[in-house]
Design a protein around this motif. Structure first.
Motif, PDB file in Angstrom:
ATOM      1  N   ASP A 163       0.817  -1.223   0.000  1.00  0.00           N
ATOM      2  CA  ASP A 163       0.000   0.000   0.000  1.00  0.00           C
ATOM      3  C   ASP A 163       0.852   1.275   0.000  1.00  0.00           C
ATOM      4  N   GLU A 190       3.246   2.163   2.152  1.00  0.00           N
ATOM      5  CA  GLU A 190       3.875   2.567   3.416  1.00  0.00           C
ATOM      6  C   GLU A 190       5.270   1.955   3.514  1.00  0.00           C
ATOM      7  N   GLN A 243      -0.903   5.942   0.172  1.00  0.00           N
ATOM      8  CA  GLN A 243       0.378   6.314  -0.472  1.00  0.00           C
ATOM      9  C   GLN A 243       0.956   7.549   0.238  1.00  0.00           C
ATOM     10  N   PRO A 244       1.247   7.418   1.514  1.00  0.00           N
ATOM     11  CA  PRO A 244       1.496   8.616   2.319  1.00  0.00           C
ATOM     12  C   PRO A 244       2.835   9.310   2.093  1.00  0.00           C
ATOM     13  N   TYR A 300      -8.596   8.504   5.376  1.00  0.00           N
ATOM     14  CA  TYR A 300      -7.826   7.275   5.553  1.00  0.00           C
ATOM     15  C   TYR A 300      -6.522   7.637   6.249  1.00  0.00           C
ATOM     16  N   LEU A 301      -6.226   6.954   7.337  1.00  0.00           N
ATOM     17  CA  LEU A 301      -5.035   7.269   8.116  1.00  0.00           C
ATOM     18  C   LEU A 301      -3.949   6.236   7.839  1.00  0.00           C
ATOM     19  N   ALA A 302      -2.720   6.723   7.684  1.00  0.00           N
ATOM     20  CA  ALA A 302      -1.607   5.829   7.343  1.00  0.00           C
ATOM     21  C   ALA A 302      -0.875   5.334   8.579  1.00  0.00           C
ATOM     22  N   TYR A 303      -0.011   4.373   8.340  1.00  0.00           N
ATOM     23  CA  TYR A 303       0.941   3.877   9.347  1.00  0.00           C
ATOM     24  C   TYR A 303       0.270   3.389  10.618  1.00  0.00           C
ATOM     25  N   MET A 304      -0.818   2.610  10.456  1.00  0.00           N
ATOM     26  CA  MET A 304      -1.424   1.965  11.613  1.00  0.00           C
ATOM     27  C   MET A 304      -0.936   0.519  11.752  1.00  0.00           C
ATOM     28  N   ARG A 305      -0.208   0.027  10.745  1.00  0.00           N
ATOM     29  CA  ARG A 305       0.169  -1.373  10.696  1.00  0.00           C
ATOM     30  C   ARG A 305       1.287  -1.704  11.695  1.00  0.00           C
ATOM     31  N   PHE A 318       4.995   8.204  13.153  1.00  0.00           N
ATOM     32  CA  PHE A 318       4.142   8.971  12.242  1.00  0.00           C
ATOM     33  C   PHE A 318       3.188   9.861  13.045  1.00  0.00           C
ATOM     34  N   VAL A 357      -8.077   1.204  -0.743  1.00  0.00           N
ATOM     35  CA  VAL A 357      -6.626   1.374  -0.942  1.00  0.00           C
ATOM     36  C   VAL A 357      -6.197   0.783  -2.284  1.00  0.00           C
TER      37      VAL A 357
END
Lengths: 294, 294
Positions: free
Chosen positions: A37, A39, B61-62, B90-95, B111, B251
């Motif tokens: 995705d 990241e 695609q942050p 949509y919020l990034a970098y939660m993984r 982040f 996504v």
């Protein structure tokens, strides 16, 4: 700063290796990859606790590089690294060094603040200083600025018999004259007027007296190559010999390198601050010297 | 927070417009562009002194988005804005919400620290919370989390006669059951095992009793679509009706949408948190309600 381990940002392996060779310090293993995705994933695979380290990351096309780079620095600190140096042979965001129009971002300042927050020192080569007299006006960390002029001069002395050093604009006068002085060559500086990002007009000096010389146009950065191409074509019209185009930083936006190569050019010569086929001058030793200094 | 002016990050004009319509607040003019060398230029063209503003920027695609986004926030503050809200549907970098292996970057924390430093508040929709119970564990600014489940339920009620709600994995149980309860529909949750980024295996429940139902597989994010495709193919093997694939966040990494579309699928339905042809559910009103609240 006695750095004891180097790391390479992706595509910076070549420059990192030359620094490592001169510094006699190992290159640490790190993982930089992207999830599907988009990241970024960053991992340091070395025992770095208590160490001073440096990462090599030239900042051309800077935007996508920033998150992985900041994550690297933060991870290193979390792992107990005491000092992280950013080696950015090409430094970004030197252009917007004031608010030219109301409401504009003061990018040189903002970018410097970000880098200063995450890194402990910065090493770079010939940053495009204009309104800022030194990097210290915007960077709050120690900065070490290397100058490529002596290396450019050395390359010319070795490869060109009768060089005429040419600066494409008045901004270049100071260090074009420096290169010329180092090798006792004549020099000329053109007058340039810039109209927006892409359009440039040059006024041409009287160079006929130098018809037997090899013109070497020297600039700090070749980006769109519009200036360089105009200069080369003017030199061709003046029936000068084929031109050597020389720059510290091979930015080459889009197809700039291809377009420049097709003109009245004998050779394009750049330093390895940005990895590019035109690289002919190695800054590795100079950078290693800074890293091994106190 | 009584936001009085909205701004749209590039490609976010549509979502910004729907929020603006519901909020009855104007969309301010701003310039986001790139120089030929890839550096970003940001300019606000509005009188914003003393105002509270918000910018809409979904963080799929942050990495390339971050510098312009932070420069926007910094410029706004320099211009006298008192409060900048980031609307990141949509919020990034939660993984990467822990260090799974030694030496890894703790990306969700890093982040969040960056965003919290530049913005005063964050609005998002169904962030992919897993180890973090709430965003407050990593964000130091006020965060407002919207839940799309009621809107998904409303869409299903309006468009599908006899729905069977299906969750692709145990993580989805909580909110699949919520959607199903809202419309009094049956639901099933599959068991999923993940092997790396791309490989997933599912074990399949007894669904033959629901052959007359329309299966609706609901997930928070469709990224590679590997999970979704496995589930759809298993439902096809079980001779179930064509499937509706439903997700909050479109996504769709690479050709994921194309690959999913070619399977035993009746329709793909997503919310407009990430602009995509499959968008059918509008979050604009819900976001406007947060912006106009105290």
């Amino acid at each position: 700063m006695t750095v004891s381990m180097l790391f390479a940002y992706p595509d910076q392996e070549s420059m990192t290796q030359t620094i490592s060779d001169h510094l006699h310090a190992p290159i640490g293993q790190a993982v930089f990859r992207s999830f599907p995705d988009g990241e970024s994933y960053v991992r340091l695979l070395e025992e770095v606790k208590g160490k001073k380290i440096a990462i090599v990351c030239s900042l051309n096309q800077p935007d996508p590089k920033l998150i992985p780079l900041l994550f690297f620095a933060k991870t290193a600190k979390d792992l107990g690294v005491t000092h992280v140096t950013l080696i950015a042979p090409y430094l970004a965001y030197m252009r917007q060094d004031t608010r030219f129009h109301p409401g504009e971002s003061f990018s040189s300042k903002y970018f410097a603040a970000l880098i200063s927050q995450y890194f402990d020192a910065l090493i770079t080569v010939d940053p495009h200083l204009h309104r800022h007299k030194t990097l210290d006006e915007v960077y709050s960390i120690p900065t070490y600025v290397l100058h490529a002029a002596p290396l450019l001069a050395a390359w010319i002395r070795e490869h060109v018999k009768q060089p005429l050093i040419m600066g494409p604009d008045s901004e270049s006068r100071q260090w074009v004259s420096q290169v010329a002085d180092l090798i006792n060559a004549p020099y000329q500086v053109l007058e340039k007027e810039r109209h927006g990002d892409k359009s440039v007009s040059v006024s041409f000096p009287q160079v006929e007296q130098y018809r037997n010389y090899t013109p070497i146009v020297v600039d700090d950065v070749i980006s769109t190559a519009h200036t360089m191409i105009e200069v080369v074509e003017a030199l061709k019209s003046a029936k000068m010999k084929k031109v050597i185009c020389m720059a510290v930083h091979a930015v080459f936006a889009g197809d700039a390198f291809k377009r420049l190569s097709k003109t009245h050019v004998r050779q394009i010569v750049t330093c390895n601050t940005i990895t590019h086929p035109s690289n002919a001058i190695d800054l590795g030793r100079s950078i290693a010297e800074v890293l091994s200094s106190e």
